[in-house]
Design an enzyme around this catalytic site. Structure first.
Site, PDB file in Angstrom:
ATOM      1  N   TYR A  57     -30.588  29.576  -8.415  1.00 23.82           N
ATOM      2  CA  TYR A  57     -29.954  29.124  -9.638  1.00 23.82           C
ATOM      3  C   TYR A  57     -28.564  29.372 -10.101  1.00 23.82           C
ATOM      4  O   TYR A  57     -28.104  28.592 -10.596  1.00 23.82           O
ATOM      5  CB  TYR A  57     -30.916  29.402 -11.020  1.00 23.82           C
ATOM      6  CG  TYR A  57     -32.392  28.881 -10.587  1.00 23.82           C
ATOM      7  CD1 TYR A  57     -32.837  27.306 -11.106  1.00 23.82           C
ATOM      8  CD2 TYR A  57     -33.376  29.338  -9.983  1.00 23.82           C
ATOM      9  CE1 TYR A  57     -34.061  26.911 -10.970  1.00 23.82           C
ATOM     10  CE2 TYR A  57     -34.820  28.929  -9.792  1.00 23.82           C
ATOM     11  CZ  TYR A  57     -34.873  27.538 -10.318  1.00 23.82           C
ATOM     12  OH  TYR A  57     -36.140  26.915  -9.934  1.00 23.82           O
ATOM     13  N   ASP A  95     -29.329  19.899 -15.456  1.00 21.12           N
ATOM     14  CA  ASP A  95     -27.808  19.762 -15.488  1.00 21.12           C
ATOM     15  C   ASP A  95     -27.430  19.448 -16.754  1.00 21.12           C
ATOM     16  O   ASP A  95     -28.209  19.439 -17.631  1.00 21.12           O
ATOM     17  CB  ASP A  95     -27.381  18.898 -14.383  1.00 21.12           C
ATOM     18  CG  ASP A  95     -27.912  17.453 -14.646  1.00 21.12           C
ATOM     19  OD1 ASP A  95     -27.480  16.949 -15.722  1.00 21.12           O
ATOM     20  OD2 ASP A  95     -28.112  16.507 -13.863  1.00 21.12           O
ATOM     21  N   HIS A 110     -37.557  20.231 -18.826  1.00 24.71           N
ATOM     22  CA  HIS A 110     -37.655  21.315 -17.783  1.00 24.71           C
ATOM     23  C   HIS A 110     -36.657  22.385 -17.915  1.00 24.71           C
ATOM     24  O   HIS A 110     -36.314  23.196 -16.861  1.00 24.71           O
ATOM     25  CB  HIS A 110     -37.634  20.672 -16.227  1.00 24.71           C
ATOM     26  CG  HIS A 110     -38.640  19.736 -16.020  1.00 24.71           C
ATOM     27  ND1 HIS A 110     -38.777  18.800 -14.846  1.00 24.71           N
ATOM     28  CD2 HIS A 110     -39.904  19.735 -16.365  1.00 24.71           C
ATOM     29  CE1 HIS A 110     -39.839  18.136 -14.855  1.00 24.71           C
ATOM     30  NE2 HIS A 110     -40.637  18.796 -15.722  1.00 24.71           N
ATOM     31  N   GLY A 176     -34.317   7.045 -12.823  1.00 23.12           N
ATOM     32  CA  GLY A 176     -33.965   7.693 -11.477  1.00 23.12           C
ATOM     33  C   GLY A 176     -34.996   9.092 -11.332  1.00 23.12           C
ATOM     34  O   GLY A 176     -34.531  10.200 -11.212  1.00 23.12           O
ATOM     35  N   LEU A 203     -33.515   3.560  -7.838  1.00 21.88           N
ATOM     36  CA  LEU A 203     -32.695   3.264  -6.580  1.00 21.88           C
ATOM     37  C   LEU A 203     -33.960   2.467  -5.699  1.00 21.88           C
ATOM     38  O   LEU A 203     -33.729   1.578  -4.937  1.00 21.88           O
ATOM     39  CB  LEU A 203     -32.444   4.227  -5.675  1.00 21.88           C
ATOM     40  CG  LEU A 203     -31.450   3.962  -4.631  1.00 21.88           C
ATOM     41  CD1 LEU A 203     -30.163   3.005  -5.081  1.00 21.88           C
ATOM     42  CD2 LEU A 203     -30.795   5.305  -3.945  1.00 21.88           C
ATOM     43  N   GLU A 204     -34.913   2.935  -5.661  1.00 17.39           N
ATOM     44  CA  GLU A 204     -36.210   2.304  -4.947  1.00 17.39           C
ATOM     45  C   GLU A 204     -37.544   2.488  -5.780  1.00 17.39           C
ATOM     46  O   GLU A 204     -37.553   3.189  -6.600  1.00 17.39           O
ATOM     47  CB  GLU A 204     -36.431   3.366  -3.471  1.00 17.39           C
ATOM     48  CG  GLU A 204     -36.726   4.651  -3.817  1.00 17.39           C
ATOM     49  CD  GLU A 204     -36.470   5.632  -2.723  1.00 17.39           C
ATOM     50  OE1 GLU A 204     -36.018   5.214  -1.728  1.00 17.39           O
ATOM     51  OE2 GLU A 204     -36.609   7.035  -3.019  1.00 17.39           O
TER      52      GLU A 204
HETATM   53  P1  OAD Z   1     -36.791  13.343  -7.209  1.00 13.76           P
HETATM   54  O1  OAD Z   1     -35.866  13.772  -6.222  1.00 13.76           O
HETATM   55  O2  OAD Z   1     -38.083  13.497  -7.099  1.00 13.76           O
HETATM   56  O3  OAD Z   1     -36.799  11.756  -7.376  1.00 13.76           O
HETATM   57  C1  OAD Z   1     -35.448  11.276  -7.699  1.00 13.76           C
HETATM   58  C2  OAD Z   1     -35.468   9.658  -7.648  1.00 13.76           C
HETATM   59  O4  OAD Z   1     -34.323   9.044  -8.092  1.00 13.76           O
HETATM   60  C3  OAD Z   1     -35.970   8.999  -6.488  1.00 13.76           C
HETATM   61  O5  OAD Z   1     -37.097   8.030  -7.050  1.00 13.76           O
HETATM   62  C4  OAD Z   1     -34.646   8.306  -6.035  1.00 13.76           C
HETATM   63  O6  OAD Z   1     -34.902   7.027  -5.267  1.00 13.76           O
HETATM   64  C5  OAD Z   1     -34.042   7.925  -7.204  1.00 13.76           C
HETATM   65  N1  OAD Z   1     -32.531   7.827  -7.026  1.00 13.76           N
HETATM   66  C6  OAD Z   1     -31.782   8.512  -6.139  1.00 13.76           C
HETATM   67  N2  OAD Z   1     -30.620   8.026  -6.225  1.00 13.76           N
HETATM   68  C7  OAD Z   1     -30.359   7.312  -7.065  1.00 13.76           C
HETATM   69  C8  OAD Z   1     -29.432   6.625  -7.780  1.00 13.76           C
HETATM   70  N3  OAD Z   1     -28.127   6.278  -7.480  1.00 13.76           N
HETATM   71  N4  OAD Z   1     -29.719   5.547  -8.945  1.00 13.76           N
HETATM   72  C9  OAD Z   1     -31.002   5.477  -9.259  1.00 13.76           C
HETATM   73  N5  OAD Z   1     -32.101   6.091  -8.830  1.00 13.76           N
HETATM   74  C10 OAD Z   1     -31.626   6.884  -7.853  1.00 13.76           C
HETATM   75  O7  OAD Z   1     -36.201  13.760  -8.595  1.00 13.76           O
HETATM   76  P2  OAD Z   1     -37.156  13.887 -10.181  1.00 13.76           P
HETATM   77  O8  OAD Z   1     -37.933  12.579 -10.119  1.00 13.76           O
HETATM   78  O9  OAD Z   1     -36.257  14.077 -11.235  1.00 13.76           O
HETATM   79  O10 OAD Z   1     -38.888  19.874 -11.397  1.00 13.76           O
HETATM   80  O11 OAD Z   1     -37.962  15.101  -9.821  1.00 13.76           O
HETATM   81  C11 OAD Z   1     -39.011  15.619 -10.847  1.00 13.76           C
HETATM   82  C12 OAD Z   1     -39.061  17.010 -10.831  1.00 13.76           C
HETATM   83  O12 OAD Z   1     -39.347  17.619  -9.853  1.00 13.76           O
HETATM   84  C13 OAD Z   1     -37.772  17.770 -11.084  1.00 13.76           C
HETATM   85  O13 OAD Z   1     -37.513  18.011 -12.674  1.00 13.76           O
HETATM   86  C14 OAD Z   1     -37.908  19.308 -10.563  1.00 13.76           C
HETATM   87  C15 OAD Z   1     -38.434  18.695  -9.308  1.00 13.76           C
HETATM   88  O14 OAD Z   1     -39.504  19.495  -8.818  1.00 13.76           O
HETATM   89  C16 OAD Z   1     -39.154  21.165 -11.458  1.00 13.76           C
HETATM   90  O15 OAD Z   1     -38.090  21.638 -10.888  1.00 13.76           O
HETATM   91  C17 OAD Z   1     -40.267  21.735 -12.447  1.00 13.76           C
END
Ligand code: OAD
Length: 236
Positions: A57, A95, A110, A176, A203-204
């Protein structure tokens, strides 16, 4: 779809910060390919190897200094300033890019990298430095600080406030996020059960994509400003 919209809940995830240069979790080469969740994002991992966790961290907190908010963060700040109805911005991100993009009210479900939680006195303190060197808690002086982030197996913050807003909202927008982590992944069903419209900007297609009334695919830096323009022009 924005006509008659008075109460909006927005949920953001790592994808909104991706174009700022912060790694997402589940992409190829993302954070969870570089590090094991069990090691760096659970209370058990922290008990087993606190140096590893504090260092992880510290590294992520330091990396914030090298990134800037992108047009998606700025667009949500504009929405906060100009939308006449109720708005709740909930982020899973630890962030500070929403704040630096101009959003004044952000609910970090979170937790936050720039906050320390003392395991002795339970107090939170703003935190910019490192923790690996075991600095004292500014409140009680015990050298028992941990990152003020929610780990797997812990309860996300402010869930009462979030569920109350989901019950009242007429639009949920998910931006996102992969829809892989509960309870956030369940917000779409909560909102729909209350009769709200639901929109995904990603994005997807996310894991829960088909649960949304509408899914727009593309980069957040393009989709979010477009959607904010649409909401504000119809509301105005
Ligand atoms: P993920 O990494 O699981 O998912 C990110 C999503 O953003 C994916 O579906 C990508 O397709 C999408 N993405 C990537 N680039 C993008 C862009 N430029 N524009 C739009 N979308 C984009 O991240 P989170 O869903 O945030 O929790 O993950 C959820 C939680 O899992 C986090 O808060 C963290 C993690 O473990 C903890 O640590 C408790």
């Amino acid at each position: 779809m924005s006509a008659g919209i008075h109460r909006i809940v927005i949920l953001t995830g790592a994808g909104i910060s991706a174009e700022s240069g912060i790694d997402t979790f589940r992409s190829a080469g993302g954070l969870w390919e570089q590090h094991r969740i069990e090691d760096v994002a659970t209370p058990e991992g922290f008990a087993r190897d606190p140096d590893l966790v504090l260092g992880f961290y510290d590294m992520r907190r330091a990396a914030l200094e090298k990134v800037e908010p992108n047009p998606a963060h700025a667009a949500l700040a504009r929405l906060e300033q100009e939308f006449a109805g109720e708005l709740l911005l909930v982020t899973q991100n630890v962030d500070d890019l929403h704040e630096r993009g101009g959003s004044a009210k952000v609910l970090h479900m979170h937790g936050e990298l720039k906050s320390a939680l003392c395991t002795s006195c339970d107090m939170r303190s703003p935190w910019l430095g490192t923790m690996l060197d075991r600095p004292p808690c500014p409140v009680c002086q015990a050298r028992t600080l941990r990152p003020d982030v929610v780990w797997f197996g812990e309860m996300p913050y402010r869930m009462d406030r979030i569920y109350a807003a989901l019950e009242r909202c007429d639009l949920l927008v998910s931006i996102g996020t992969s829809g892989a982590v509960y309870p956030a992944a369940g917000f779409v069903q909560e909102a729909r059960a209350s009769g709200a419209r639901t929109l995904e900007l990603n994005l997807e297609p996310s894991e829960g994509s088909r649960l949304f009334h509408e899914s727009r695919l593309g980069p957040a830096s393009v989709l979010v400003p477009e959607w904010v323009d649409e909401v504000l022009s119809r509301a105005g």
